[in-house]
Design a protein around this motif. Structure first.
Motif, PDB file in Angstrom:
ATOM      1  N   GLU A 158       0.734  -1.302  -0.017  1.00  0.00           N
ATOM      2  CA  GLU A 158      -0.023   0.151  -0.256  1.00  0.00           C
ATOM      3  C   GLU A 158       0.766   1.327  -0.175  1.00  0.00           C
ATOM      4  O   GLU A 158       0.622   2.282  -0.761  1.00  0.00           O
ATOM      5  CB  GLU A 158      -0.826   0.112   1.043  1.00  0.00           C
ATOM      6  N   ASN A 159       1.878   1.354   0.699  1.00  0.00           N
ATOM      7  CA  ASN A 159       2.706   2.553   0.858  1.00  0.00           C
ATOM      8  C   ASN A 159       3.315   2.979  -0.139  1.00  0.00           C
ATOM      9  O   ASN A 159       3.525   3.972  -0.513  1.00  0.00           O
ATOM     10  CB  ASN A 159       3.534   2.399   2.233  1.00  0.00           C
ATOM     11  N   GLU A 160       3.713   1.853  -1.297  1.00  0.00           N
ATOM     12  CA  GLU A 160       4.093   2.432  -2.403  1.00  0.00           C
ATOM     13  C   GLU A 160       3.314   3.004  -3.085  1.00  0.00           C
ATOM     14  O   GLU A 160       3.638   3.987  -3.951  1.00  0.00           O
ATOM     15  CB  GLU A 160       4.797   1.164  -3.082  1.00  0.00           C
ATOM     16  N   ASN A 161       2.027   2.585  -3.471  1.00  0.00           N
ATOM     17  CA  ASN A 161       0.954   3.084  -4.262  1.00  0.00           C
ATOM     18  C   ASN A 161       0.766   4.458  -3.770  1.00  0.00           C
ATOM     19  O   ASN A 161       0.642   5.479  -4.275  1.00  0.00           O
ATOM     20  CB  ASN A 161      -0.151   2.407  -4.224  1.00  0.00           C
ATOM     21  N   PHE A 162       0.662   4.621  -2.428  1.00  0.00           N
ATOM     22  CA  PHE A 162       0.437   5.802  -1.788  1.00  0.00           C
ATOM     23  C   PHE A 162       1.502   6.798  -2.048  1.00  0.00           C
ATOM     24  O   PHE A 162       1.344   8.067  -2.349  1.00  0.00           O
ATOM     25  CB  PHE A 162       0.491   5.661  -0.104  1.00  0.00           C
ATOM     26  N   PHE A 163       2.681   6.669  -2.117  1.00  0.00           N
ATOM     27  CA  PHE A 163       3.696   7.550  -2.057  1.00  0.00           C
ATOM     28  C   PHE A 163       3.737   7.884  -3.447  1.00  0.00           C
ATOM     29  O   PHE A 163       4.285   9.107  -3.662  1.00  0.00           O
ATOM     30  CB  PHE A 163       5.128   6.764  -1.536  1.00  0.00           C
ATOM     31  N   THR A 164       3.810   6.988  -4.507  1.00  0.00           N
ATOM     32  CA  THR A 164       3.880   7.415  -5.775  1.00  0.00           C
ATOM     33  C   THR A 164       3.061   8.672  -6.182  1.00  0.00           C
ATOM     34  O   THR A 164       2.990   9.477  -6.856  1.00  0.00           O
ATOM     35  CB  THR A 164       3.441   6.030  -6.822  1.00  0.00           C
ATOM     36  N   LYS A 165       1.622   8.414  -5.483  1.00  0.00           N
ATOM     37  CA  LYS A 165       0.557   9.380  -5.545  1.00  0.00           C
ATOM     38  C   LYS A 165       0.869  10.723  -4.912  1.00  0.00           C
ATOM     39  O   LYS A 165       0.800  11.847  -5.506  1.00  0.00           O
ATOM     40  CB  LYS A 165      -0.865   8.950  -5.121  1.00  0.00           C
ATOM     41  N   VAL A 166       1.591  10.649  -3.788  1.00  0.00           N
ATOM     42  CA  VAL A 166       2.135  11.855  -3.139  1.00  0.00           C
ATOM     43  C   VAL A 166       3.051  12.709  -4.180  1.00  0.00           C
ATOM     44  O   VAL A 166       2.699  13.793  -4.004  1.00  0.00           O
ATOM     45  CB  VAL A 166       2.895  11.512  -1.926  1.00  0.00           C
ATOM     46  N   VAL A 167       3.891  11.944  -4.719  1.00  0.00           N
ATOM     47  CA  VAL A 167       5.036  12.455  -5.699  1.00  0.00           C
ATOM     48  C   VAL A 167       4.229  13.098  -6.561  1.00  0.00           C
ATOM     49  O   VAL A 167       4.668  14.316  -6.997  1.00  0.00           O
ATOM     50  CB  VAL A 167       6.303  11.673  -6.009  1.00  0.00           C
ATOM     51  N   GLU A 168       3.331  12.184  -7.382  1.00  0.00           N
ATOM     52  CA  GLU A 168       2.383  13.170  -8.396  1.00  0.00           C
ATOM     53  C   GLU A 168       1.914  14.386  -8.099  1.00  0.00           C
ATOM     54  O   GLU A 168       1.959  15.292  -8.972  1.00  0.00           O
ATOM     55  CB  GLU A 168       1.546  12.147  -8.793  1.00  0.00           C
ATOM     56  N   LEU A 169       1.383  14.336  -6.750  1.00  0.00           N
ATOM     57  CA  LEU A 169       0.695  15.379  -6.455  1.00  0.00           C
ATOM     58  C   LEU A 169       1.632  16.587  -6.362  1.00  0.00           C
ATOM     59  O   LEU A 169       1.371  17.952  -6.464  1.00  0.00           O
ATOM     60  CB  LEU A 169      -0.282  15.364  -5.255  1.00  0.00           C
ATOM     61  N   LYS A 170       2.787  16.370  -5.895  1.00  0.00           N
ATOM     62  CA  LYS A 170       3.689  17.268  -5.609  1.00  0.00           C
ATOM     63  C   LYS A 170       4.115  17.792  -6.793  1.00  0.00           C
ATOM     64  O   LYS A 170       4.114  19.130  -7.079  1.00  0.00           O
ATOM     65  CB  LYS A 170       4.985  16.593  -5.029  1.00  0.00           C
ATOM     66  N   ASP A 171       4.267  17.192  -7.930  1.00  0.00           N
ATOM     67  CA  ASP A 171       4.488  17.664  -9.294  1.00  0.00           C
ATOM     68  C   ASP A 171       3.210  18.425  -9.815  1.00  0.00           C
ATOM     69  O   ASP A 171       3.419  19.527 -10.313  1.00  0.00           O
ATOM     70  CB  ASP A 171       4.774  16.518 -10.305  1.00  0.00           C
ATOM     71  N   ASP A 229      -6.286  17.174  -2.742  1.00  0.00           N
ATOM     72  CA  ASP A 229      -6.266  15.777  -2.977  1.00  0.00           C
ATOM     73  C   ASP A 229      -5.170  15.205  -2.255  1.00  0.00           C
ATOM     74  O   ASP A 229      -5.375  13.981  -1.879  1.00  0.00           O
ATOM     75  CB  ASP A 229      -5.696  15.871  -4.711  1.00  0.00           C
ATOM     76  N   LEU A 230      -4.331  15.792  -1.953  1.00  0.00           N
ATOM     77  CA  LEU A 230      -3.113  15.143  -1.054  1.00  0.00           C
ATOM     78  C   LEU A 230      -3.802  14.593   0.535  1.00  0.00           C
ATOM     79  O   LEU A 230      -3.553  13.795   0.838  1.00  0.00           O
ATOM     80  CB  LEU A 230      -1.927  16.347  -0.867  1.00  0.00           C
ATOM     81  N   VAL A 231      -4.633  15.766   0.850  1.00  0.00           N
ATOM     82  CA  VAL A 231      -5.285  15.443   2.153  1.00  0.00           C
ATOM     83  C   VAL A 231      -5.898  14.228   1.885  1.00  0.00           C
ATOM     84  O   VAL A 231      -6.025  13.519   2.861  1.00  0.00           O
ATOM     85  CB  VAL A 231      -6.168  16.665   2.464  1.00  0.00           C
ATOM     86  N   GLY A 232      -6.757  14.112   0.901  1.00  0.00           N
ATOM     87  CA  GLY A 232      -7.396  12.768   0.551  1.00  0.00           C
ATOM     88  C   GLY A 232      -6.707  11.711   0.655  1.00  0.00           C
ATOM     89  O   GLY A 232      -6.967  10.702   1.323  1.00  0.00           O
ATOM     90  N   GLU A 233      -5.471  11.665   0.097  1.00  0.00           N
ATOM     91  CA  GLU A 233      -4.873  10.616  -0.071  1.00  0.00           C
ATOM     92  C   GLU A 233      -4.133  10.135   1.553  1.00  0.00           C
ATOM     93  O   GLU A 233      -4.008   9.049   1.827  1.00  0.00           O
ATOM     94  CB  GLU A 233      -3.478  10.781  -0.917  1.00  0.00           C
ATOM     95  N   ILE A 234      -3.694  11.162   2.106  1.00  0.00           N
ATOM     96  CA  ILE A 234      -2.890  10.967   3.307  1.00  0.00           C
ATOM     97  C   ILE A 234      -4.168  10.431   4.324  1.00  0.00           C
ATOM     98  O   ILE A 234      -4.088   9.344   4.986  1.00  0.00           O
ATOM     99  CB  ILE A 234      -2.640  12.179   4.019  1.00  0.00           C
ATOM    100  N   ASN A 235      -5.235  10.860   4.245  1.00  0.00           N
ATOM    101  CA  ASN A 235      -6.668  10.328   5.218  1.00  0.00           C
ATOM    102  C   ASN A 235      -6.922   8.920   4.878  1.00  0.00           C
ATOM    103  O   ASN A 235      -7.329   8.114   5.780  1.00  0.00           O
ATOM    104  CB  ASN A 235      -7.772  11.120   4.783  1.00  0.00           C
ATOM    105  N   SER A 236      -6.756   8.575   3.459  1.00  0.00           N
ATOM    106  CA  SER A 236      -7.279   7.375   3.051  1.00  0.00           C
ATOM    107  C   SER A 236      -6.343   6.304   3.507  1.00  0.00           C
ATOM    108  O   SER A 236      -6.500   5.322   4.164  1.00  0.00           O
ATOM    109  CB  SER A 236      -7.472   7.065   1.364  1.00  0.00           C
ATOM    110  N   PHE A 237      -5.066   6.799   3.436  1.00  0.00           N
ATOM    111  CA  PHE A 237      -3.924   5.652   3.839  1.00  0.00           C
ATOM    112  C   PHE A 237      -3.925   5.562   5.439  1.00  0.00           C
ATOM    113  O   PHE A 237      -3.782   4.361   5.757  1.00  0.00           O
ATOM    114  CB  PHE A 237      -2.577   6.424   3.320  1.00  0.00           C
ATOM    115  N   ALA A 256       8.812   5.756   7.191  1.00  0.00           N
ATOM    116  CA  ALA A 256       9.529   6.348   6.440  1.00  0.00           C
ATOM    117  C   ALA A 256       8.711   7.425   5.208  1.00  0.00           C
ATOM    118  O   ALA A 256       9.199   8.460   5.032  1.00  0.00           O
ATOM    119  CB  ALA A 256      10.559   5.502   5.599  1.00  0.00           C
ATOM    120  N   VAL A 257       7.840   6.332   4.863  1.00  0.00           N
ATOM    121  CA  VAL A 257       6.943   7.082   3.651  1.00  0.00           C
ATOM    122  C   VAL A 257       6.202   8.445   4.405  1.00  0.00           C
ATOM    123  O   VAL A 257       6.181   9.445   3.647  1.00  0.00           O
ATOM    124  CB  VAL A 257       6.100   6.017   3.126  1.00  0.00           C
ATOM    125  N   LEU A 258       5.572   8.021   5.383  1.00  0.00           N
ATOM    126  CA  LEU A 258       4.864   9.294   6.058  1.00  0.00           C
ATOM    127  C   LEU A 258       5.808  10.579   6.457  1.00  0.00           C
ATOM    128  O   LEU A 258       5.186  11.738   6.449  1.00  0.00           O
ATOM    129  CB  LEU A 258       4.105   8.883   7.463  1.00  0.00           C
TER     130      LEU A 258
END
Length: 482
Positions: free
Chosen positions: A340-353, A374-382, A396-398
């Motif tokens: 899960e954390n890999e998918n999550f972090f991929t999205k986080v990086v995408e959102l940063k961009d 959107d980033l908030v949504g990802e964090i909450n879901s995770f 580490a990811v968080l």
RNA sequence: GGCGGCAUAGCCAAGUGGUAAGGCAGAGGACUGCAAAUCCUUUAUUCGGCGGUUCAAAUCCGUCUGCCGCCUCCA
């Protein structure tokens, strides 16, 4: 790649600086004759974000603004308040500096004051006369708009069109009704000595003289409200380019007005909210967030109702930040990993961009805020996954997510500091609360709801908020309601 | 009168040629002994009206309507 909308060309353009890696920008400040209103604050916040983003992109930014501290209004207001014009100007300049601190607006690198740059202005006026762009009549000096070929290029008008409009006050001294004052004759004892007698600088000349003095004949960004395009900025271009023979400014940026029920907020209309009265009702950050929720070039309608909505919206972001911090404070339970954390972090990086892309597109803060949500949504879901545990990889990811989150918020000038209420770190308070909650847990285990609720309610009264979460009972010192 | 801008759901608001971000409010659900809080899901066949260009338009062109700004001090 950064693109900015340039009023001069009416288009979004690729942003390229005069000097590699450096941005020289000048933003028209205010006439320090009264407390600032929300319109001024919007402008200041807008250019603050532009500055912060340019710095984020790696530019070294020299950000200059000004205080107009000489003119009729200031003299008049000073008389009303029974102080000298200089004292009045100081008073409101300082008030403005206090205001912007409240709104987390970085101060300009330098605030130039007209009263401190008279020599520079006189030199410029003199040169304009010598070059044939200006003329003196009875101690007044005017700029001849007809002498400057490109007059009207910023506001998209021609001299013919404007004369057809014919709403210009008649002034017999002027060769052309559109000529504007560079130097204005005043009563003895009120002004500065000049080759044309005692007087004051005209309004437009100060920005030209001071900006060029500090930033050079050609600089990158000149900003201000849309209501300054004509005549103020048009005139600045005319006199500056006539003076230097060079292009004055590469990118002209103009922010939209703040409106009240659709009408422009302005001092002269009397329909305005001062920043101080608004701050009595709402946190500065809420106001900032609200003002950034609309693209800077569009007008924005101001109301307390809208601020309340903004407040709720902002709280969603604050909550995510707080949850993130709480989870990072938990003990790491296992070294197990899940995908899960890999998918999550991929999205986080995408959102940063995406966030950077939004600001790269003419500083689109409204879109950037959307990305933040959107980033908030990802964090909450995770964090709210049913089987969430804090393993090493998650941690580490968080931690990295938290860093990104705060970095992005910082570009918008939003601060999400953790609530460090007095007592929270106290060596005695913390264990005591833990003890009480332990007792409450025991009561709950025994289904003694009365006692459990008593502890919760009494803590609440004292100012400690108790929350039951899937991760156990958490508490936070909120302080007493006022 | 001249010049310019805007019109996207109940409200606010992004989106400038490829099939409608995000927020608020509303609805449903999760969690909870309860409460509060929080979270999740969901909500525009459609972008002011009409006409045109295009395989394709909220996005381009024309036109109409409405609102606003500047032309005077203004962030």
């Amino acid at each position: 790649m950064l693109k900015v909308y340039n009023t001069l060309t009416g288009q979004k353009e690729k942003f390229e600086t005069v000097e590699a890696g450096k941005v020289k920008m000048y933003v028209c400040g205010l006439t320090v004759q009264n407390y600032s209103h929300i319109g001024h604050i919007r402008s200041a916040i807008n250019y603050d974000v532009i500055r912060r983003f340019l710095e984020y992109l790696g530019y070294e930014v020299d950000y200059i603004s000004n205080f107009t501290d000489i003119n009729e209004k200031i003299v008049k207001r000073a008389e009303e308040e029974g102080i000298t014009p200089a004292e009045l100007a100081d008073k409101y300049a300082n008030a403005f500096l206090e205001d912007i601190r409240e709104f987390n607006i970085k101060p300009a690198d330098k605030y130039l004051r007209v009263s401190e740059n008279i020599d520079q202005i006189i030199e410029m006026v003199k040169t304009l006369i010598e070059k044939g762009y200006a003329y003196e009549v009875n101690g007044n000096v005017y700029f001849s708009v007809e002498s400057f070929e490109d007059y009207g290029k910023l506001s998209g008008r021609s001299l013919d069109e404007m004369q057809a409009g014919a709403r210009i006050a008649v002034n017999e001294e002027k060769e052309n009704p559109l000529d504007f004052g560079l130097w204005k004759k005043v009563e003895a004892g009120e002004g500065w000595d000049s080759p044309w007698g005692e007087g004051w600088p005209g309004w437009h000349i100060e920005c030209s003289a001071m900006s060029m003095k500090r930033l050079g004949a050609t600089f990158d960004i000149h900003g201000g409200g849309v209501d300054l395009i004509f005549p103020h900025h048009e005139n600045e271009i005319a006199q500056s380019e006539a003076y230097s023979g060079k292009k004055f400014v590469n990118y002209w940026l103009h922010n939209g007005t703040v409106n009240l029920s659709g009408e422009k907020m302005s001092k002269s209309q009397g329909n305005f909210f001062t920043s101080r009265e608004v701050l009595k009702e709402f946190p500065a950050q809420t106001v900032r967030y609200f003002l950034l929720s609309r693209h800077y070039r569009s007008p924005i309608d101001f109301s307390y109702e809208k601020l309340e909505e903004a407040e709720t919206s902002l709280q969603r972001i604050e909550n995510a930040r707080r949850q993130l911090a709480k989870v990072l404070n938990l003990d790491i339970e296992s070294a197990e990993d899940n995908k899960e954390n890999e998918n999550f972090f991929t999205k986080v990086v995408e959102l940063k961009d995406s966030f950077a892309a939004a600001l790269n597109d003419d500083f689109n803060t409204a879109e950037a805020i959307g990305v933040l949500h959107d980033l908030v949504g990802e964090i909450n879901s995770f964090l709210n996954q049913k089987d969430f545990t804090l393993n090493e990889k998650n941690f580490a990811v968080l931690e990295e997510t938290e860093e990104i989150f705060l970095e992005l918020a910082e570009i918008l000038g939003l601060k999400f500091e953790l609530n460090k209420a007095p007592g929270a770190d106290d060596k005695l308070v913390s264990p005591l609360i833990s003890l009480l909650l332990e007792l409450r847990d025991r009561a709950r285990d025994n289904k003694n709801w009365e006692e459990a609720d008593l502890i919760r309610d009494r803590l609440q009264e004292i100012g400690v908020e108790v929350t039951d979460t899937p991760r156990g009972t958490e508490w936070e010192i909120k302080g007493k309601e006022e």
